[in-house]
Design a protein around this motif. Structure first.
Motif, short mmCIF file in Angstrom:
data_model
loop_
_atom_site.label_atom_id
_atom_site.label_comp_id
_atom_site.label_asym_id
_atom_site.label_seq_id
_atom_site.Cartn_x
_atom_site.Cartn_y
_atom_site.Cartn_z
N ARG A 66 0.60 -1.31 -0.03
CA ARG A 66 0.37 0.07 -0.31
C ARG A 66 0.84 1.26 -0.05
NH1 ARG A 66 -4.43 -2.90 -1.15
NH2 ARG A 66 -4.70 -4.76 1.13
N ASP A 67 0.17 2.07 -0.12
CA ASP A 67 0.94 3.57 0.13
C ASP A 67 0.75 4.21 1.53
OD1 ASP A 67 1.42 6.41 -1.47
OD2 ASP A 67 0.57 6.83 0.25
N GLY A 68 2.84 4.03 1.55
CA GLY A 68 3.29 4.33 3.60
C GLY A 68 2.60 5.83 3.99
N LYS A 69 2.46 7.29 3.40
CA LYS A 69 1.76 7.83 3.71
C LYS A 69 0.59 7.72 4.12
CE LYS A 69 4.40 11.99 2.57
NZ LYS A 69 4.57 13.16 1.42
N LEU A 70 -0.32 6.84 3.04
CA LEU A 70 -2.18 6.96 3.74
C LEU A 70 -2.37 6.12 4.20
CD1 LEU A 70 -3.79 8.95 1.50
CD2 LEU A 70 -4.16 6.90 0.20
N VAL A 71 -1.12 4.79 4.01
CA VAL A 71 -1.29 3.62 5.80
C VAL A 71 -1.11 4.38 6.95
CG1 VAL A 71 -0.47 1.80 6.28
CG2 VAL A 71 -0.88 2.25 4.10
N ALA A 72 -0.06 5.63 7.06
CA ALA A 72 0.71 6.20 8.53
C ALA A 72 -0.31 6.91 8.52
CB ALA A 72 1.77 7.30 7.88
N ASN A 73 -0.75 8.28 7.61
CA ASN A 73 -2.62 8.84 8.17
C ASN A 73 -3.21 8.30 9.13
OD1 ASN A 73 -0.75 11.03 7.39
ND2 ASN A 73 -1.83 11.18 5.59
N TRP A 74 -3.55 7.29 7.95
CA TRP A 74 -4.84 6.65 8.65
C TRP A 74 -4.99 5.91 9.45
CZ3 TRP A 74 -10.47 6.31 7.50
CH2 TRP A 74 -10.38 6.97 6.32
N LEU A 75 -3.58 5.52 10.17
CA LEU A 75 -3.22 4.84 11.75
C LEU A 75 -3.39 5.78 12.41
CD1 LEU A 75 -2.43 2.72 13.56
CD2 LEU A 75 -0.07 2.27 12.69
N LEU A 76 -2.12 7.04 12.34
CA LEU A 76 -2.20 7.79 13.69
C LEU A 76 -3.09 9.19 13.13
CD1 LEU A 76 1.31 8.49 12.45
CD2 LEU A 76 0.83 6.90 14.13
N THR A 77 -4.09 8.91 12.37
CA THR A 77 -5.33 10.33 12.73
C THR A 77 -6.45 9.06 13.12
OG1 THR A 77 -5.36 10.21 10.31
CG2 THR A 77 -3.89 12.50 11.52
N GLU A 78 -6.72 8.38 12.61
CA GLU A 78 -8.35 8.31 12.21
C GLU A 78 -8.52 7.59 13.50
OE1 GLU A 78 -11.17 9.05 11.15
OE2 GLU A 78 -10.03 10.55 10.15
N LEU A 79 -7.20 6.14 12.85
CA LEU A 79 -7.38 4.86 13.31
C LEU A 79 -7.19 4.95 15.22
CD1 LEU A 79 -8.15 1.94 14.11
CD2 LEU A 79 -5.40 1.13 13.73
N TRP A 80 -5.64 5.90 15.70
CA TRP A 80 -5.42 6.92 16.79
C TRP A 80 -6.69 7.59 17.46
CZ3 TRP A 80 -0.63 5.38 18.02
CH2 TRP A 80 0.01 6.43 18.89
N GLY A 81 -7.00 8.40 16.84
CA GLY A 81 -8.48 8.86 17.21
C GLY A 81 -9.71 7.76 17.86
N ALA A 82 -9.97 7.06 16.82
CA ALA A 82 -10.88 5.98 17.75
C ALA A 82 -10.77 5.55 18.55
CB ALA A 82 -10.98 5.23 16.46
N LEU A 83 -9.70 5.00 18.94
CA LEU A 83 -8.87 3.90 19.68
C LEU A 83 -8.96 5.10 21.23
CD1 LEU A 83 -6.09 2.51 18.83
CD2 LEU A 83 -8.06 1.15 18.34
N ASN A 84 -8.45 5.91 21.03
CA ASN A 84 -8.54 6.72 22.32
C ASN A 84 -9.64 6.56 22.54
OD1 ASN A 84 -5.54 7.53 22.18
ND2 ASN A 84 -5.69 9.01 20.90
N LYS A 85 -10.68 7.34 21.70
CA LYS A 85 -11.88 7.57 21.90
C LYS A 85 -12.78 6.57 22.69
CE LYS A 85 -15.62 9.65 20.02
NZ LYS A 85 -16.17 10.54 18.39
N ALA A 86 -12.47 4.97 22.40
CA ALA A 86 -13.16 3.68 23.11
C ALA A 86 -12.35 3.46 23.79
CB ALA A 86 -12.93 3.21 21.82
#
Ligand code: ADP
Ligand code: MG
Length: 483
Positions: free
Chosen positions: A346-366
């Motif tokens: 996959r695209d390195g930057k895109l995966v990093a973004n999704w991991l560090l913003t979306e997934l990260w944020g959702a995990l923190n919230k939960a």
């Protein structure tokens, strides 16, 4: 620059810090006996005659711990000494039934090395390692079990420790905190220590002195057994200020051992510091010198995992990440491995973004950790794949992600079920555009009259009409043609 000078009445003072870190070797059994070294048993359940210091007992070196020490030394870019010696460090303490601790002194198993630390401002600094040696842990006195009596728990007695001694190269509390953090990360990558400071598997003795910049080293105080990164930071800040006040008040710093009080954030004197000769070190006659083959060291070296610094360089160089993102990803082993699994193909930057913003944020919230993530690395990669090949837009992907996080389903399944595939069929998009233009004749006229800004309005309308599913690139292209 992270040199933190202290302003005193007589000018500025520099802080000098050296750390001794006791890291418990990850090992099933103790350093010189077969008793279990696993944390959490009932008192005195894991004690052999060796650990209890029975007369006539004979220590036998645990080969696995030797491998772990060598592995750690290699991970710290340090010299491995093929010849090292176990010595007795003699002192009396109720939790030390042998009357001495088996340690290494003049000939440690690992010599000089270095660690690159990562500072809050993004810069790095190299801190020298003086040595790493193997030694036994002592037991533990329990003073809070009975109103008149103290008890001793020997489970910890004989546990394998690696003492990692730094050079006095640190100049601020920030640097010391970064050092402990980085050392812990490296140990965890290597799998030689679990780094759990709250369970005591990693403890720091913090040596602090102050001096006028350019002067000789000042007299140090050693703060014993500090057990979190935050406390290391606090203890240094407090101790350095205390020393400046003492010196500026006309006093002198006595070399001593101090305790950090976590409640008040201050340090207080425990005892005056012993000199090495007080311990009457001598080679332990029960143990032969430890002699290693170079081939043994080479075999461990050949199997070292990729360490955080190398991984970070690779993430930046090969995958196009920013130093910041790469740094965040490699800071925890689990995070780095999660990313590497997700990014395959996959695209390195895109995966990093999704991991560090979306997934990260959702995990923190939960309030979940990465290992509890309802979205696996593979699934996150799958979602990014759908964005990259234009199956869905980045906008729709956010909805898909929320659904993935809630249900644990694959992105492709959700896209199918909900019919979220991006529309790339130009005919269908053209039809929507025609409708939008027909519904807004006044805006079309204004646009044609020179009001270029309205282009964004048309794009917005078309995207809205298509439920966010129209491919934005195609929408732009077709709109330009039509207008
Ligand atoms: P000891 O066991 O007597 O404490 P070690 O050699 O094991 O001695 O450890 C000494 C530690 O103190 C090292 O980490 C070293 O970097 C640090 N150190 C030595 N001198 C100073 C000083 N003047 N100021 C601060 N730290 C120092
Ligand atoms: Mg010491």
């Amino acid at each position: 620059m992270s040199n933190a000078l202290i302003k005193g009445e007589t000018g500025e003072w520099e802080i000098v810090i050296g750390l001794e870190v006791h890291a418990q070797c990850l090992s099933q059994s103790k350093l010189f006996s077969g008793a279990s070294a696993v944390f959490g048993a009932a008192p005195n359940e894991h004690v052999s005659t060796v650990d209890a210091g029975f007369p006539g007992m004979l220590p036998v070196i645990n080969g696995h711990c030797v491998s772990q020490a060598v592995k750690t030394g290699l991970g710290l870019n340090a010299k491995i000494n093929l010849h090292s010696v176990f010595e007795r460090k003699n002192y009396f303490y109720p939790d030390l039934p042998q009357g001495y601790q088996i340690s290494q002194y003049q000939h440690p198993i690992v010599g000089e090395g270095e660690i690159e630390i990562d500072l809050p401002d993004g810069s790095t600094k190299v801190i020298g390692i003086e040595r790493l040696h193997l030694e036994q842990d002592a037991g533990k006195s329990l003073h809070d079990q009975h109103p008149q009596k103290s008890f001793v728990d020997l489970n910890r007695s004989g546990n394998p420790l690696m003492e990692i001694v730094s050079k006095p190269d640190m100049r601020s509390a920030d640097e010391a905190a970064a050092y402990v953090t980085k050392l812990r990360t490296i140990l965890r990558y290597l799998g030689t220590c679990d780094g759990n400071m709250d369970e005591g598997s990693m403890r720091c003795d913090v040596n602090v002195s102050v001096r006028k910049p350019g002067d000789e080293l000042g007299t140090r105080c050693e703060i014993k057994n500090v057990n979190s990164v935050r406390f290391v930071h606090q203890a240094i800040e407090h101790e350095a200020r205390r020393q400046v006040e003492v010196i500026e008040g006309g006093g002198e710093i006595k070399q001593e051992t101090r305790l950090f009080d976590t409640k008040s954030g201050t340090t207080r004197s425990m005892r005056s510091k012993e000199d090495a000769h007080d311990y009457r070190y001598f080679p332990d006659p029960d143990l032969l010198p430890l002699v290693l083959e170079q081939s043994f060291v080479d075999a461990i070296n050949d199997n070292l995992p990729e360490l955080p610094d190398a991984k970070k360089k690779r993430f930046i160089g090969d995958l196009g990440l920013t130093p910041y993102d790469a740094g965040v990803l490699v800071a925890e082993k689990e995070r780095a491995y999660f990313y590497e699994f997700a990014v395959k193909g996959r695209d390195g930057k895109l995966v990093a973004n999704w991991l560090l913003t979306e997934l990260w944020g959702a995990l923190n919230k939960a309030e979940k950790t990465l290992s509890e993530s309802p979205v696996s690395a593979e699934q996150l990669g799958g979602l990014v794949g759908l964005i990259s090949d234009n199956t869905i837009s980045g906008r729709i992907a956010k909805d898909v992600f929320a659904e993935m996080f809630a249900t644990g389903k694959d992105a492709a399944v959700i896209v199918d079920e909900k019919g979220l595939k991006q529309v790339t069929d130009t005919g269908a998009i053209e039809k929507v555009i025609d409708e939008v233009l027909a519904a807004n004749p006044d805006k079309v006229a204004e646009y044609k009259g020179g009001k270029d800004k309205l282009f964004g309005f048309f794009v917005g309308q078309v995207m809205k009409q298509s439920g966010g599913k129209a491919n934005p690139g195609i929408v732009n292209e077709l709109l330009k043609k039509k207008l």
